[in-house]
Motif scaffolding. Structure first.
Motif, short mmCIF file in Angstrom:
data_model
loop_
_atom_site.label_atom_id
_atom_site.label_comp_id
_atom_site.label_asym_id
_atom_site.label_seq_id
_atom_site.Cartn_x
_atom_site.Cartn_y
_atom_site.Cartn_z
N ASN A 189 0.81 -1.22 0.00
CA ASN A 189 0.00 0.00 0.00
C ASN A 189 0.85 1.27 0.00
O ASN A 189 0.47 2.27 -0.64
CB ASN A 189 -0.93 0.00 1.21
CG ASN A 189 -2.05 -1.02 1.08
OD1 ASN A 189 -2.45 -1.37 -0.03
ND2 ASN A 189 -2.54 -1.52 2.21
N LYS A 190 1.99 1.24 0.68
CA LYS A 190 2.83 2.43 0.74
C LYS A 190 3.63 2.64 -0.55
O LYS A 190 4.33 3.65 -0.67
CB LYS A 190 3.76 2.35 1.94
CG LYS A 190 3.04 2.58 3.26
CD LYS A 190 4.00 2.69 4.43
CE LYS A 190 3.27 3.06 5.71
NZ LYS A 190 4.19 3.18 6.87
N ASN A 191 3.55 1.69 -1.45
CA ASN A 191 4.26 1.82 -2.74
C ASN A 191 3.32 1.82 -3.94
O ASN A 191 3.77 1.70 -5.08
CB ASN A 191 5.28 0.69 -2.89
CG ASN A 191 6.47 0.85 -1.98
OD1 ASN A 191 7.22 1.81 -2.10
ND2 ASN A 191 6.64 -0.08 -1.04
N ILE A 192 2.03 1.96 -3.70
CA ILE A 192 1.04 1.90 -4.78
C ILE A 192 1.36 2.89 -5.90
O ILE A 192 1.24 2.56 -7.09
CB ILE A 192 -0.38 2.17 -4.22
CG1 ILE A 192 -0.89 0.94 -3.46
CG2 ILE A 192 -1.34 2.52 -5.34
CD1 ILE A 192 -1.14 -0.28 -4.32
N LEU A 193 1.78 4.08 -5.55
CA LEU A 193 2.02 5.12 -6.57
C LEU A 193 3.29 4.87 -7.36
O LEU A 193 3.54 5.56 -8.36
CB LEU A 193 2.08 6.50 -5.91
CG LEU A 193 0.78 6.95 -5.20
CD1 LEU A 193 0.97 8.33 -4.59
CD2 LEU A 193 -0.40 6.94 -6.17
N ASN A 194 4.09 3.92 -6.93
CA ASN A 194 5.36 3.66 -7.62
C ASN A 194 5.34 2.38 -8.47
O ASN A 194 6.36 2.01 -9.05
CB ASN A 194 6.50 3.55 -6.60
CG ASN A 194 6.74 4.86 -5.88
OD1 ASN A 194 6.82 5.91 -6.51
ND2 ASN A 194 6.84 4.81 -4.56
#
Length: 526
Positions: A189-194
């Motif tokens: 979830n903390k890397n969704i944008l990447n």
């Protein structure tokens, strides 16, 4: 023990047209079916966690005998479709008592040991990284903005990457799994944008298998494994060997490239047909009714119903020659032609290679027009169905193997060429990276076995050497395997045979197995 499986359609709900990483969509369904049915043989409590697409297909349509179905994975449809480990992570997180998750491409032929299932943490095996893992990890480190502390600590130690293969995953330490799954979702979830910056499929390995390893290391947890050997991440050998079940192998896992391997997929399908014909033909019927082309195009030519196909298969099991070979009318509807020129690719042949290929291709076309003319697809299908039993019949009881009889097949033809076109064509087919493939030459000549097939290949091509030719010549009449060995001894140095009898035995058994695989040798079943 509670056995669970998880199935998520990855936001591609038309599972009849989505191959889900397999060679073709039907093999995905056949894998799920065989995996479920084999697990059910040993574990009454078998629970499926799935989304609505898989519930409709596996439960409502195929009627797989899960003891319970939890349709809660539609919640993952907001995620990237290549995050295929998330449904497994989600399913682990919902467990409140000891469990074992088994992938839908895992097949068992005996119960897991109680000592394994009673462990706090259970996996298939420890996995060692090759350059493949390391390169993915380096790319993730350059693109992602968050890593769990456990992974960062492990990376700082500069130790080689290790992980645990999740073919089977579970145990009794529920609190560990609660923490692990929470950290896995946090990692994603903390890397969704990447995700657009990375190989998303490769990411799964690290938020599932590597994170599990790092967290277990943090707490100094003992992890019990089904397989004691530490295996390189792309070095799984023998995990798709259906010819050796159940007498030598009782656990298979079609991970990675096995799903795309034509031979393995067909062997898996044949095993489902052999043990569960009703389910096998249910899948065939499903594709036919929905007018979806099957990879194995024999069935695309069939206009008959599932019940007819099941009953015919049962009859064939009792009588291998139930279908006559000489069926000229039916044979006319099956075309054995195949464009080998296209299959060799866009390579530039020199004059010698060009002439040799044209002769090779011409000889095959002559065989097709003359020798294969009156061979019907129904005869070939019957041949293939019956051949599925040969391995187990011959090799299950090694104490009696030398008394079993074998004979060469009726259908093959052999041609010679200067270059090894059969091996070259096969390598070109698997040449995904379009690398240069070596075309081998032999001054003594290359022998190629040509076998008619009732599938999209039309015929198969197999390179065979002088020993194979000798074996086929000896087997022109029925021989016990002992008689075959005795006849072969004159071709070998007697002193060397007595020094290494086990190697001689393995060599000949290997050639017999090759002959059965390519259908140039068949067993005489009493």
């Amino acid at each position: 023990m509670r056995i669970i499986q998880s199935a998520w359609a990855c936001n591609k709900p038309d599972l009849l047209r989505n191959n889900s990483g397999w060679l073709s969509p039907e093999y995905n369904l056949m894998s799920w079916t065989l995996s479920c049915l084999q697990l059910k043989q040993y574990y009454p409590e078998l629970v499926l966690y799935c989304d609505s697409a898989y519930r409709k297909l596996l439960i409502d349509t195929l009627e797989l005998p899960y003891s319970d179905v939890v349709c809660n994975l539609d919640i993952l449809n907001k995620y990237h479709p290549q995050l295929w480990a998330l449904p497994k992570i989600h399913s682990y997180s919902k467990q409140e008592k000891p469990f074992l998750h088994v992938d839908g491409d895992v097949f068992i032929w005996k119960k897991f040991e109680d000592s394994l299932l009673s462990s706090e943490l259970v996996t298939q095996n420890k996995e060692a990284a090759t350059d493949y893992y390391e390169k993915i990890m380096i790319s993730l480190e350059s693109a992602l903005n968050y890593f769990p502390d456990e992974i960062q600590k492990e990376r700082k130690s500069s130790k080689p990457i290790l992980a645990y293969n999740a073919g089977i995953f579970g145990g009794s330490d529920i609190s560990f799994f609660k923490e692990y799954t929470s950290k896995a979702f946090e990692f994603v979830n903390k890397n969704i944008l990447n995700l657009s910056k990375i190989n998303v499929s490769g990411f799964n390995i690290f938020f599932e298998q590597y994170l599990f390893y790092c967290l277990a290391r943090k707490y100094n947890k003992k992890v019990n494994v089904l397989l004691s050997e530490t295996i390189g991440d792309n070095q799984y050998k023998g995990f798709g060997d259906f010819a050796r079940v159940p007498y030598e192998k009782q656990y298979l896992h079609l991970l990675g490239n096995y799903k795309k391997n034509e031979f393995v997929c067909k062997q898996m399908a044949a095993r489902l047909r052999q043990d569960y014909p009703e389910y096998y033909y249910r899948i065939i019927d499903l594709f036919k009714k929905n007018k979806v082309i099957l990879y194995h195009d024999y069935y695309n030519l069939e206009s008959t119903t599932k019940d007819f196909l099941v009953q015919r298969y049962i009859r064939l099991n009792h009588n291998a020659v139930a279908v006559e070979k000489q069926e000229a009318v039916k044979a006319l509807s099956f075309d054995f032609k195949r464009d080998l020129r296209k299959e060799i690719g866009n390579i530039i042949l020199n004059k010698e290679q060009f002439i040799d290929f044209e002769i090779f291709n011409s000889r095959i076309n002559s065989i097709i027009k003359i020798d294969f003319l009156f061979i019907s697809k129904d005869y070939l299908y019957a041949r293939d169905c019956f051949a599925n039993f040969y391995f187990q019949y011959l090799f299950e009881d090694k104490s009696d193997i030398y008394n079993k009889k074998i004979v060469r097949g009726d259908d093959y033809r052999i041609i010679k060429s200067d270059f090894n076109w059969s091996s070259f064509i096969e390598k070109q087919k698997d040449n995904k990276l379009h690398e240069s493939v070596k075309l081998e030459k032999s001054g003594a000549g290359i022998s190629t076995l040509i076998i008619p097939e009732c599938d999209q290949n039309k015929f198969s091509l197999t390179y065979i050497d002088e020993l194979d030719l000798v074996i086929l010549e000896i087997l022109k009449t029925e021989k016990t395997i002992r008689e075959l060995f005795d006849a072969l001894e004159e071709y070998f140095d007697t002193d060397e045979l007595f020094k290494i009898p086990a190697e001689f035995e393995n060599l000949i058994f290997g050639r017999i197995k090759l002959g059965i695989h390519v259908k140039s040798i068949k067993a005489i079943i009493d």
